[in-house]
Write a protein that holds these residues in place. Structure first.
Motif, PDB file in Angstrom:
ATOM      1  N   CYS A 481       3.328  -0.232   2.871  1.00 46.91           N
ATOM      2  CA  CYS A 481       3.942   0.031   4.184  1.00 46.91           C
ATOM      3  C   CYS A 481       3.143   1.043   5.004  1.00 46.91           C
ATOM      4  CB  CYS A 481       5.376   0.524   3.992  1.00 46.91           C
ATOM      5  SG  CYS A 481       6.496  -0.762   3.392  1.00 46.91           S
ATOM      6  N   SER A 482       2.514   1.995   4.325  1.00 44.81           N
ATOM      7  CA  SER A 482       1.752   3.015   5.057  1.00 44.81           C
ATOM      8  C   SER A 482       0.322   2.580   5.362  1.00 44.81           C
ATOM      9  CB  SER A 482       1.724   4.328   4.270  1.00 44.81           C
ATOM     10  OG  SER A 482       1.049   4.166   3.035  1.00 44.81           O
ATOM     11  N   ASN A 483      -0.107   1.459   4.766  1.00 49.04           N
ATOM     12  CA  ASN A 483      -1.466   0.954   4.996  1.00 49.04           C
ATOM     13  C   ASN A 483      -1.370  -0.461   5.562  1.00 49.04           C
ATOM     14  OD1 ASN A 483      -3.641   2.921   3.642  1.00 49.04           O
ATOM     15  ND2 ASN A 483      -1.753   2.973   2.447  1.00 49.04           N
ATOM     16  N   CYS A 484      -1.139  -0.553   6.845  1.00 47.99           N
ATOM     17  CA  CYS A 484      -0.822  -1.833   7.480  1.00 47.99           C
ATOM     18  C   CYS A 484      -2.035  -2.739   7.630  1.00 47.99           C
ATOM     19  CB  CYS A 484      -0.150  -1.604   8.825  1.00 47.99           C
ATOM     20  SG  CYS A 484      -1.137  -0.619   9.965  1.00 47.99           S
ATOM     21  N   SER A 485      -3.227  -2.247   7.259  1.00 48.83           N
ATOM     22  CA  SER A 485      -4.430  -3.081   7.329  1.00 48.83           C
ATOM     23  C   SER A 485      -4.907  -3.530   5.949  1.00 48.83           C
ATOM     24  CB  SER A 485      -5.561  -2.316   8.024  1.00 48.83           C
ATOM     25  OG  SER A 485      -5.219  -2.022   9.355  1.00 48.83           O
ATOM     26  N   LEU A 486      -4.066  -3.392   4.938  1.00 47.94           N
ATOM     27  CA  LEU A 486      -4.441  -3.768   3.573  1.00 47.94           C
ATOM     28  C   LEU A 486      -4.919  -5.218   3.525  1.00 47.94           C
ATOM     29  CD1 LEU A 486      -4.327  -2.467   0.661  1.00 47.94           C
ATOM     30  CD2 LEU A 486      -2.266  -3.855   0.327  1.00 47.94           C
ATOM     31  N   GLN A 487      -6.066  -5.435   2.867  1.00 49.72           N
ATOM     32  CA  GLN A 487      -6.665  -6.775   2.806  1.00 49.72           C
ATOM     33  C   GLN A 487      -6.626  -7.387   1.412  1.00 49.72           C
ATOM     34  OE1 GLN A 487     -10.633  -6.582   4.413  1.00 49.72           O
ATOM     35  NE2 GLN A 487      -9.951  -5.847   6.413  1.00 49.72           N
ATOM     36  N   GLN A 488      -6.671  -6.543   0.368  1.00 54.75           N
ATOM     37  CA  GLN A 488      -6.689  -7.067  -0.996  1.00 54.75           C
ATOM     38  C   GLN A 488      -5.717  -6.279  -1.872  1.00 54.75           C
ATOM     39  OE1 GLN A 488     -10.590  -7.575  -2.797  1.00 54.75           O
ATOM     40  NE2 GLN A 488     -11.582  -7.685  -0.780  1.00 54.75           N
ATOM     41  N   LEU A 489      -4.880  -6.996  -2.627  1.00 61.17           N
ATOM     42  CA  LEU A 489      -3.968  -6.368  -3.582  1.00 61.17           C
ATOM     43  C   LEU A 489      -4.092  -7.088  -4.917  1.00 61.17           C
ATOM     44  CD1 LEU A 489      -1.766  -4.273  -4.147  1.00 61.17           C
ATOM     45  CD2 LEU A 489      -0.075  -5.997  -3.456  1.00 61.17           C
ATOM     46  N   TRP A 490      -4.544  -6.355  -5.925  1.00 59.22           N
ATOM     47  CA  TRP A 490      -4.758  -6.905  -7.266  1.00 59.22           C
ATOM     48  C   TRP A 490      -3.798  -6.219  -8.236  1.00 59.22           C
ATOM     49  CZ3 TRP A 490      -8.768 -10.546  -7.920  1.00 59.22           C
ATOM     50  CH2 TRP A 490      -9.633 -10.674  -6.829  1.00 59.22           C
ATOM     51  N   LEU A 491      -2.862  -7.011  -8.796  1.00 56.58           N
ATOM     52  CA  LEU A 491      -1.854  -6.457  -9.707  1.00 56.58           C
ATOM     53  C   LEU A 491      -1.714  -7.313 -10.963  1.00 56.58           C
ATOM     54  CD1 LEU A 491       0.870  -5.561  -7.044  1.00 56.58           C
ATOM     55  CD2 LEU A 491      -0.597  -3.954  -8.265  1.00 56.58           C
ATOM     56  N   ASP A 492      -2.678  -8.172 -11.246  1.00 59.07           N
ATOM     57  CA  ASP A 492      -2.550  -9.073 -12.377  1.00 59.07           C
ATOM     58  C   ASP A 492      -2.542  -8.330 -13.711  1.00 59.07           C
ATOM     59  OD1 ASP A 492      -4.981  -9.049 -10.734  1.00 59.07           O
ATOM     60  OD2 ASP A 492      -5.994  -9.796 -12.510  1.00 59.07           O
ATOM     61  N   GLY A 493      -1.977  -8.997 -14.723  1.00 58.43           N
ATOM     62  CA  GLY A 493      -1.984  -8.447 -16.079  1.00 58.43           C
ATOM     63  C   GLY A 493      -1.063  -7.273 -16.280  1.00 58.43           C
ATOM     64  N   ASN A 494       0.000  -7.167 -15.488  1.00 61.06           N
ATOM     65  CA  ASN A 494       0.992  -6.109 -15.677  1.00 61.06           C
ATOM     66  C   ASN A 494       2.322  -6.729 -16.113  1.00 61.06           C
ATOM     67  OD1 ASN A 494      -0.396  -3.545 -14.991  1.00 61.06           O
ATOM     68  ND2 ASN A 494      -0.743  -4.563 -13.018  1.00 61.06           N
ATOM     69  N   ASP A 495       3.409  -6.011 -15.940  1.00 60.38           N
ATOM     70  CA  ASP A 495       4.719  -6.491 -16.370  1.00 60.38           C
ATOM     71  C   ASP A 495       5.735  -6.276 -15.250  1.00 60.38           C
ATOM     72  OD1 ASP A 495       6.491  -7.608 -18.157  1.00 60.38           O
ATOM     73  OD2 ASP A 495       7.062  -5.703 -19.055  1.00 60.38           O
ATOM     74  N   LEU A 496       5.369  -6.737 -14.054  1.00 57.66           N
ATOM     75  CA  LEU A 496       6.198  -6.504 -12.875  1.00 57.66           C
ATOM     76  C   LEU A 496       7.472  -7.338 -12.886  1.00 57.66           C
ATOM     77  CD1 LEU A 496       3.368  -6.416 -10.186  1.00 57.66           C
ATOM     78  CD2 LEU A 496       4.720  -4.470 -10.972  1.00 57.66           C
ATOM     79  N   LEU A 497       7.437  -8.516 -13.494  1.00 57.07           N
ATOM     80  CA  LEU A 497       8.556  -9.455 -13.510  1.00 57.07           C
ATOM     81  C   LEU A 497       8.935  -9.844 -12.080  1.00 57.07           C
ATOM     82  CD1 LEU A 497      10.735  -7.780 -16.310  1.00 57.07           C
ATOM     83  CD2 LEU A 497       8.949  -9.515 -16.565  1.00 57.07           C
ATOM     84  N   SER A 498       9.910 -10.701 -11.950  1.00 53.27           N
ATOM     85  CA  SER A 498      10.311 -11.162 -10.620  1.00 53.27           C
ATOM     86  C   SER A 498      10.850 -10.023  -9.770  1.00 53.27           C
ATOM     87  CB  SER A 498      11.379 -12.255 -10.746  1.00 53.27           C
ATOM     88  OG  SER A 498      10.822 -13.423 -11.291  1.00 53.27           O
ATOM     89  N   ARG A 499      11.605  -9.126 -10.390  1.00 56.91           N
ATOM     90  CA  ARG A 499      12.194  -8.015  -9.641  1.00 56.91           C
ATOM     91  C   ARG A 499      11.119  -7.185  -8.948  1.00 56.91           C
ATOM     92  NH1 ARG A 499      12.708  -2.711 -10.496  1.00 56.91           N
ATOM     93  NH2 ARG A 499      14.410  -1.616  -9.429  1.00 56.91           N
ATOM     94  N   GLY A 500      10.085  -6.815  -9.693  1.00 50.60           N
ATOM     95  CA  GLY A 500       9.011  -6.011  -9.121  1.00 50.60           C
ATOM     96  C   GLY A 500       8.227  -6.757  -8.058  1.00 50.60           C
ATOM     97  N   VAL A 501       7.980  -8.050  -8.295  1.00 49.12           N
ATOM     98  CA  VAL A 501       7.224  -8.848  -7.332  1.00 49.12           C
ATOM     99  C   VAL A 501       7.996  -8.992  -6.023  1.00 49.12           C
ATOM    100  CG1 VAL A 501       6.292 -11.144  -6.859  1.00 49.12           C
ATOM    101  CG2 VAL A 501       5.923 -10.093  -9.095  1.00 49.12           C
ATOM    102  N   VAL A 502       9.298  -9.172  -6.114  1.00 45.93           N
ATOM    103  CA  VAL A 502      10.116  -9.307  -4.902  1.00 45.93           C
ATOM    104  C   VAL A 502      10.039  -8.041  -4.050  1.00 45.93           C
ATOM    105  CG1 VAL A 502      12.498  -9.448  -4.070  1.00 45.93           C
ATOM    106  CG2 VAL A 502      11.695 -11.030  -5.831  1.00 45.93           C
ATOM    107  N   ILE A 503      10.115  -6.873  -4.677  1.00 43.19           N
ATOM    108  CA  ILE A 503      10.034  -5.601  -3.946  1.00 43.19           C
ATOM    109  C   ILE A 503       8.678  -5.472  -3.248  1.00 43.19           C
ATOM    110  CG2 ILE A 503       9.948  -3.091  -4.219  1.00 43.19           C
ATOM    111  CD1 ILE A 503      11.960  -3.432  -6.542  1.00 43.19           C
ATOM    112  N   ILE A 504       7.613  -5.793  -3.971  1.00 44.78           N
ATOM    113  CA  ILE A 504       6.254  -5.683  -3.413  1.00 44.78           C
ATOM    114  C   ILE A 504       6.045  -6.704  -2.296  1.00 44.78           C
ATOM    115  CG2 ILE A 504       3.800  -6.006  -3.956  1.00 44.78           C
ATOM    116  CD1 ILE A 504       4.568  -4.917  -6.811  1.00 44.78           C
ATOM    117  N   ALA A 505       6.520  -7.936  -2.519  1.00 42.03           N
ATOM    118  CA  ALA A 505       6.359  -8.986  -1.517  1.00 42.03           C
ATOM    119  C   ALA A 505       7.129  -8.657  -0.236  1.00 42.03           C
ATOM    120  CB  ALA A 505       6.825 -10.324  -2.082  1.00 42.03           C
TER     121      ALA A 505
END
Length: 712
Positions: A481-505
């Protein structure tokens, strides 16, 4: 019209050229580096002919070949051209002769770049054609297969042009005799700013002529003489350069310079007050020791010398031992009070001046020195111990100007992450943070993310493989939210589950700048598909979407595929290992058919079977840019053979095709291999674990001259 450095290719340029045929107002056309081939020659020629006030034409870095003849013919029909760039287009002498006529018709021509072509003897009529120009200033003919036989013609041009500013003749076999003739002509002008004569096979015999050029051209800014045999005449040439008040680049690399003379060379270099780039490649370690030592004694090395580059690339092979490292550090310390040497693995940009880096290999006790192309970058990849990681993090506290921090695979744990967070709190210009493959866990990630919340410049964030769970999702969302020009987000290989992904998305869908999103291997189900779809819809510039090894199933896949239908720039799509069946194949096929630039498609380890594979493969036939296709372990049967062959025939740039673990039979695999053998770019064809008999395997192996086929 400025369209350089894109990927328009021949078809794209032809389409644009068609739309320009009825226009006559163009003054500048720039299609440099667009992978244009000879087929576009006629279309471009028609644009040139219809714009009779054209002044600048840039077509360098393409593959026009014989198409240059048509372009040259079109140029003859105008008389206003001032700048012509046809560098590196792989055309030969026939086109060169036609170009000579074109140049002759344009008496206003000032700058011409023809390097990297096979001009040979056609350079003579080209050079003679400039005699009609009264304002010629720049000639670039490096690597054009010319010899000393054309030196007289080049010299005649130089003498006729009283305003010559730039001459590039590098990588030609002019020898000392040819360069001497050209140099003597250059003494007749006083406006020269750039002279490039690297790798021209000259010896010390031509040094006096080169010195005369330097003495007669006080405006000289760049002098490149690397790759010759000037030997100790390097000293005299460097000495003459000290009289230039604006020299910025000096290349004397690989000139068989004697280590004995290094003391004098160091003293002379210290007088080059305006120098910005100095190349002394090919210096031995003994020479380096003398050079560093004496530059320390001089103590007057211009700070600009350190700013853009000090280039000692041969040390990538010969390396420093610790003795030389200490000497080099002392030289930098004397000449740049803000320099700091951090002795850890692969550290770059350890000075407030960003272009020098020293990298240290802990295990081998060696240091490398070279030029850092990237502005303000720290890279410390792989194999730091936890103790070393903490020390590096602590040292970062004094550097506040880093734009890129890469600390991948370094065992950075919670303790070291607190030190890193301390640096990030003080850094308000960071653009890229790469932390893949560490041991942050939620506690370490929380510290790092908290320190990034006040940042607004971040373009890339990589927290992949860091044991991060959904507990960190809110922190990631806050950074987004504070970096509105973000171009790449790499979060693979973690344990975010659907709950975490929904918050990030939910945070990502507020952006419009995202280019790459990677959420592979996060235990995500179809519950998160709606939010990911919203991210796709709001970020129309998305080029890579990586969602492999989750549990999207058919419902989630269809939702995401529908959102992707409006995406036109997608290059890479990973939906491997997501329990996808033929039911979702139709939606995927629509998505694929809309992505004309798709290069990589990963669908392995699903349940597509023959039916789903046929539907998707039919869509892929309309794409000619595919490089990677993975369909392994999908229970694909013989019925899909023909459509897979069609995909191969329409994609001449395919590099990797994975079909292992399916239910293909000997005949089908043989036909596929036959089609694949015609693709010159193919690197891997994997048809292992299919039903192929031994005799067919041997026949297939005989089709491939390399080892790209996998048949075990």
């Amino acid at each position: 019209l400025h369209l350089s450095g894109n990927n328009l290719k021949t078809d794209g340029v032809i389409q644009i050229a068609e739309s320009l045929r009825n226009r006559s107002t163009l003054r500048i056309i720039n299609f440099k580096r667009n992978q244009i081939t000879c087929e576009a020659g006629e279309a471009l020629a028609s644009v040139i002919s219809s714009n009779n006030r054209l002044e600048e034409l840039y077509l360098g870095g393409n593959k026009l070949g014989s198409g240059a003849i048509k372009i040259a013919t079109a140029i003859k029909s105008i008389s206003t051209l001032k700048v012509l760039d046809l560098d590196v287009n792989n055309f030969c002498e026939e086109a060169g002769v036609e170009l000579a006529a074109a140049i002759s018709a344009n008496s206003l021509v000032e700058k011409v770049w023809l390097g990297g072509n096979h001009l040979g003897s056609s350079i003579v009529p080209i050079v003679n054609a400039f005699s009609n120009s009264t304002s010629f200033k720049h000639l670039g003919i490096p690597n054009t297969d010319i010899s000393e036989l054309v030196a007289d013609d080049i010299a005649k041009l130089i003498k006729a042009s009283c305003a010559m500013e730039s001459l590039s003749i590098s990588n030609n076999d002019l020898k000392s005799s040819g360069v001497s003739i050209i140099a003597q002509a250059l003494t007749c002008v006083s406006s020269l700013k750039y002279l490039y004569a690297c790798n021209t096979n000259i010896t010390a015999a031509v040094a006096d002529d080169l010195i005369s050029v330097i003495d007669n051209n006080p405006l000289l800014e760049r002098l490149a003489l690397g790759g010759n045999m000037l030997q100790n005449k390097v000293l005299q040439i460097t000495e003459s350069c000290t009289r230039l008040y604006n020299l910025k680049l000096l290349d004397l690399s690989h000139n068989s310079f004697s280590p004995v003379e290094t003391v004098k060379l160091a003293s002379i270099i210290s007088k080059l007050k305006s120098i910005e780039a100095l190349s002394l490649n090919g210096i031995t370690l003994n020479t380096m020791e003398n050079l560093c030592s004496n530059l320390c004694e001089v103590g007057k090395l211009s700070i600009r010398l350190l700013e853009p580059c000090i280039s000692f690339p041969e040390l990538q092979e010969d390396y420093f031992d610790m003795k030389h490292a200490i000497m080099f550090q002392e030289m930098l310390r004397v000449n740049n009070n803000t320099s700091t040497l951090l002795k850890y693995n692969w550290l770059r940009l350890l000075y407030s001046y960003e272009s020098v880096y020293i990298s240290y290999q802990c295990k081998e006790n060696i240091i490398k020195v070279g030029k850092n192309q990237s502005s303000m970058e720290l890279e410390a990849k792989d194999n730091l111990s936890q103790i070393d990681s903490k020390a590096v993090m602590s040292a970062l506290q004094i550097i506040k100007t880093l734009k890129v921090i890469s600390l991948e695979n370094n065992n950075i744990d919670e303790d070291a992450s607190s030190e890193l967070a301390g640096h990030l709190h003080c850094n308000n210009v960071l653009e890229q943070l790469w932390l893949r493959g560490n041991e942050l866990h939620d506690k370490g990630a929380s510290l790092v993310l908290q320190s990034l919340r006040n940042l607004s410049t971040l373009l890339v964030l990589d927290l992949s493989f860091n044991h991060v769970s959904s507990e960190s999702a809110d922190g990631i969302a806050a950074v987004i939210c504070s970096n509105c020009s973000l171009q790449q987000l790499w979060l693979d290989g973690n344990d975010l589950l659907s709950r975490g992904v929904v918050i990030i998305a939910s945070a990502l869908k507020q952006l419009s700048s995202l280019r790459i999103l990677s959420l592979c291997s996060n235990g995500m189900s179809d519950d998160a598909a709606e939010e990911i779809s919203a991210v796709i819809t709001s970020n129309t510039l998305l080029v890579d979407l990586l969602l492999g090894n989750n549990q999207l199933r058919d419902a989630g896949t269809c939702t995401i595929a529908t959102a992707l239908e409006s995406t036109r720039l997608l290059r890479k799509l990973d939906l491997s290992s997501n329990y996808i069946s033929p039911k979702a194949a139709r939606e995927l096929a629509i998505t694929v058919s809309n992505c004309s630039d798709l290069q990589q498609l990963f669908l392995n380890d699903n349940m597509l079977e023959t039916e789903g594979t046929i539907v998707i493969a039919n869509a892929l036939k309309a794409i000619d840019s595919l490089q990677v296709l993975t369909l392994s372990n999908n229970n694909v049967g013989e019925g899909a053979t023909d459509v897979i062959v069609d995909v191969l025939r329409s994609n001449n740039f395919l590099k990797i095709l994975l079909l292992s673990g399916n239910n293909l039979q000997s005949d089908g695999v043989n036909v596929i291999a036959q089609a694949a053998s015609n693709i010159t770019t193919l690197q891997v064809l994997d048809v292992r674990n299919n039903n192929v008999i031994v005799s067919v395997k041997e026949n297939i192996r005989s089709l491939f001259v390399n080892d790209c086929i996998l048949l075990q």
